[in-house]
Design an enzyme around this catalytic site. Sequence first.
Site, PDB file in Angstrom:
ATOM      1  N   VAL A  49      15.811  26.709 -38.585  1.00 19.49           N
ATOM      2  CA  VAL A  49      15.041  27.762 -39.256  1.00 19.49           C
ATOM      3  C   VAL A  49      15.157  29.079 -38.485  1.00 19.49           C
ATOM      4  O   VAL A  49      14.489  30.053 -38.809  1.00 19.49           O
ATOM      5  CB  VAL A  49      13.547  27.345 -39.382  1.00 19.49           C
ATOM      6  CG1 VAL A  49      13.406  26.107 -40.260  1.00 19.49           C
ATOM      7  CG2 VAL A  49      12.905  27.089 -38.008  1.00 19.49           C
ATOM      8  N   HIS A  68      15.754  23.737 -44.381  1.00 23.44           N
ATOM      9  CA  HIS A  68      14.356  23.627 -43.956  1.00 23.44           C
ATOM     10  C   HIS A  68      13.664  24.981 -43.896  1.00 23.44           C
ATOM     11  O   HIS A  68      12.663  25.145 -43.199  1.00 23.44           O
ATOM     12  CB  HIS A  68      14.272  22.897 -42.599  1.00 23.44           C
ATOM     13  CG  HIS A  68      14.663  21.456 -42.705  1.00 23.44           C
ATOM     14  ND1 HIS A  68      14.952  20.651 -41.616  1.00 23.44           N
ATOM     15  CD2 HIS A  68      14.830  20.654 -43.796  1.00 23.44           C
ATOM     16  CE1 HIS A  68      15.269  19.432 -42.034  1.00 23.44           C
ATOM     17  NE2 HIS A  68      15.211  19.405 -43.350  1.00 23.44           N
ATOM     18  N   CYS A  87      -0.677  30.892 -53.316  1.00 22.63           N
ATOM     19  CA  CYS A  87       0.049  31.243 -54.552  1.00 22.63           C
ATOM     20  C   CYS A  87       1.565  31.293 -54.349  1.00 22.63           C
ATOM     21  O   CYS A  87       2.302  31.540 -55.307  1.00 22.63           O
ATOM     22  CB  CYS A  87      -0.455  32.574 -55.114  1.00 22.63           C
ATOM     23  SG  CYS A  87       0.088  34.029 -54.190  1.00 22.63           S
ATOM     24  N   GLY A 115      25.090  18.723 -33.732  1.00 18.31           N
ATOM     25  CA  GLY A 115      23.760  18.897 -33.143  1.00 18.31           C
ATOM     26  C   GLY A 115      22.599  18.387 -33.956  1.00 18.31           C
ATOM     27  O   GLY A 115      21.514  18.956 -33.898  1.00 18.31           O
ATOM     28  N   SER A 171      20.281  14.757 -35.016  1.00 18.11           N
ATOM     29  CA  SER A 171      20.024  13.337 -34.765  1.00 18.11           C
ATOM     30  C   SER A 171      20.247  12.510 -36.029  1.00 18.11           C
ATOM     31  O   SER A 171      20.323  11.283 -35.958  1.00 18.11           O
ATOM     32  CB  SER A 171      18.586  13.143 -34.285  1.00 18.11           C
ATOM     33  OG  SER A 171      17.689  13.650 -35.254  1.00 18.11           O
ATOM     34  N   PRO A 211      26.476  15.392 -27.863  1.00 18.40           N
ATOM     35  CA  PRO A 211      26.656  14.713 -26.572  1.00 18.40           C
ATOM     36  C   PRO A 211      26.213  13.253 -26.635  1.00 18.40           C
ATOM     37  O   PRO A 211      26.657  12.428 -25.835  1.00 18.40           O
ATOM     38  CB  PRO A 211      25.758  15.500 -25.612  1.00 18.40           C
ATOM     39  CG  PRO A 211      25.458  16.792 -26.286  1.00 18.40           C
ATOM     40  CD  PRO A 211      25.569  16.544 -27.770  1.00 18.40           C
TER      41      PRO A 211
HETATM   42  P1  OAD Z   1      16.738  16.644 -33.365  1.00 19.53           P
HETATM   43  O1  OAD Z   1      15.926  17.184 -32.244  1.00 19.53           O
HETATM   44  O2  OAD Z   1      16.220  15.482 -34.097  1.00 19.53           O
HETATM   45  O3  OAD Z   1      18.187  16.264 -32.817  1.00 19.53           O
HETATM   46  C1  OAD Z   1      18.915  17.172 -32.046  1.00 19.53           C
HETATM   47  C2  OAD Z   1      20.256  16.533 -31.758  1.00 19.53           C
HETATM   48  O4  OAD Z   1      21.039  17.497 -31.062  1.00 19.53           O
HETATM   49  C3  OAD Z   1      20.202  15.294 -30.877  1.00 19.53           C
HETATM   50  O5  OAD Z   1      20.948  14.247 -31.497  1.00 19.53           O
HETATM   51  C4  OAD Z   1      20.852  15.719 -29.570  1.00 19.53           C
HETATM   52  O6  OAD Z   1      21.620  14.675 -28.976  1.00 19.53           O
HETATM   53  C5  OAD Z   1      21.757  16.842 -30.032  1.00 19.53           C
HETATM   54  N1  OAD Z   1      22.017  17.861 -29.020  1.00 19.53           N
HETATM   55  C6  OAD Z   1      21.256  18.240 -27.971  1.00 19.53           C
HETATM   56  N2  OAD Z   1      21.844  19.237 -27.307  1.00 19.53           N
HETATM   57  C7  OAD Z   1      23.016  19.494 -27.945  1.00 19.53           C
HETATM   58  C8  OAD Z   1      24.068  20.430 -27.753  1.00 19.53           C
HETATM   59  N3  OAD Z   1      24.032  21.311 -26.778  1.00 19.53           N
HETATM   60  N4  OAD Z   1      25.127  20.405 -28.605  1.00 19.53           N
HETATM   61  C9  OAD Z   1      25.163  19.509 -29.632  1.00 19.53           C
HETATM   62  N5  OAD Z   1      24.185  18.611 -29.857  1.00 19.53           N
HETATM   63  C10 OAD Z   1      23.127  18.610 -29.048  1.00 19.53           C
HETATM   64  O7  OAD Z   1      17.041  17.874 -34.334  1.00 19.53           O
HETATM   65  P2  OAD Z   1      17.480  17.836 -35.865  1.00 19.53           P
HETATM   66  O8  OAD Z   1      18.380  16.710 -36.135  1.00 19.53           O
HETATM   67  O9  OAD Z   1      17.932  19.206 -36.207  1.00 19.53           O
HETATM   68  O10 OAD Z   1      12.526  19.607 -39.395  1.00 19.53           O
HETATM   69  O11 OAD Z   1      16.090  17.578 -36.548  1.00 19.53           O
HETATM   70  C11 OAD Z   1      15.992  17.554 -37.947  1.00 19.53           C
HETATM   71  C12 OAD Z   1      14.669  18.102 -38.365  1.00 19.53           C
HETATM   72  O12 OAD Z   1      13.616  17.400 -37.688  1.00 19.53           O
HETATM   73  C13 OAD Z   1      14.414  19.548 -37.986  1.00 19.53           C
HETATM   74  O13 OAD Z   1      15.009  20.471 -38.881  1.00 19.53           O
HETATM   75  C14 OAD Z   1      12.927  19.636 -38.021  1.00 19.53           C
HETATM   76  C15 OAD Z   1      12.585  18.351 -37.310  1.00 19.53           C
HETATM   77  O14 OAD Z   1      11.359  17.793 -37.628  1.00 19.53           O
HETATM   78  C16 OAD Z   1      11.445  20.277 -39.796  1.00 19.53           C
HETATM   79  O15 OAD Z   1      10.740  20.915 -39.039  1.00 19.53           O
HETATM   80  C17 OAD Z   1      11.232  20.176 -41.272  1.00 19.53           C
END
Ligand code: OAD
Length: 251
Positions: A105, A121, A132, A190, A192, A217
Amino acid sequence: MKDIKDIEIIVEKLIDSERVAVLTGAGVSAESGIKTFRDPDGLWAKFNPAELASAQGFLSNPELVWEWYNHRRSVLEEAKPNPGHYALAELEKLTNNFTLTTQNVDGLHQQAGSENVYELHGSIVKNHCFECCEPYLSEIDIRDKEIPKCESCGGRIRPSVVWFGEMLPEEAIKKSEIAALNSEIYIVAGTSGEVYPAAGLPSIASNSGALVVDINPNLTAIGKYADVHLAYPSAEILPVIVSEYKKAVGI
Ligand code: OAD
């Protein structure tokens, strides 16, 4: 670099593809100093998503929610796009029919120059009325603890991010699904892969025959769809992919 063979496979596919699609998550902004959610030092290790990222949480304690988003906005004030963001913006200009779906975001892809971005998101830099839904276009003072009021109905203003239990922006998810379905290469970086429907996009791409690349990673739920896993920070490996691509096409 031991993964040079994998990079060659990716570059060849990028050159051959008529449609390139990317999905990013919080890890892509890690090198910009923005915390991820589910890593050991991530936001959800310290904060409760039900309290801070749901309509119910906002109704129970709107001031706390508003303050938390303003804190995140203050972190963002200091943040700049990193080499991973810039590499994706460059890849958009170099390749065909490039789309970028992000769960982030923070707006850093757009700041880096990406244009065809679907924000699944929402956006932390935008706001709308909780009652509203009218967009709130006035500037926010992130140091002011008082929640601004809607200019149309007087309702409380909230950040335009998607909270747990809420629908995703219809156009962004529809276009992201089409991009995944039609892509010949699908690069995931990047994330999960824990949060649906975004987490379902790599399987759509895989089932329709795309080469799925996972840049992370760590091994994640994306692993079962990935043809190639590059276990590097995205800010490190995305620029390598772009520079190898440019070498291969003679730029
Ligand atoms: P996560 O925090 O769940 O996952 C982040 C991922 O990035 C992990 O798998 C890490 O291993 C990886 N990571 C960490 N450092 C990195 C780097 N330097 N380069 C590449 N990868 C790296 O974040 P999201 O998957 O984005 O939603 O989470 C999904 C959603 O969950 C978010 O958009 C948010 C959250 O709740 C809302 O707020 C609606």
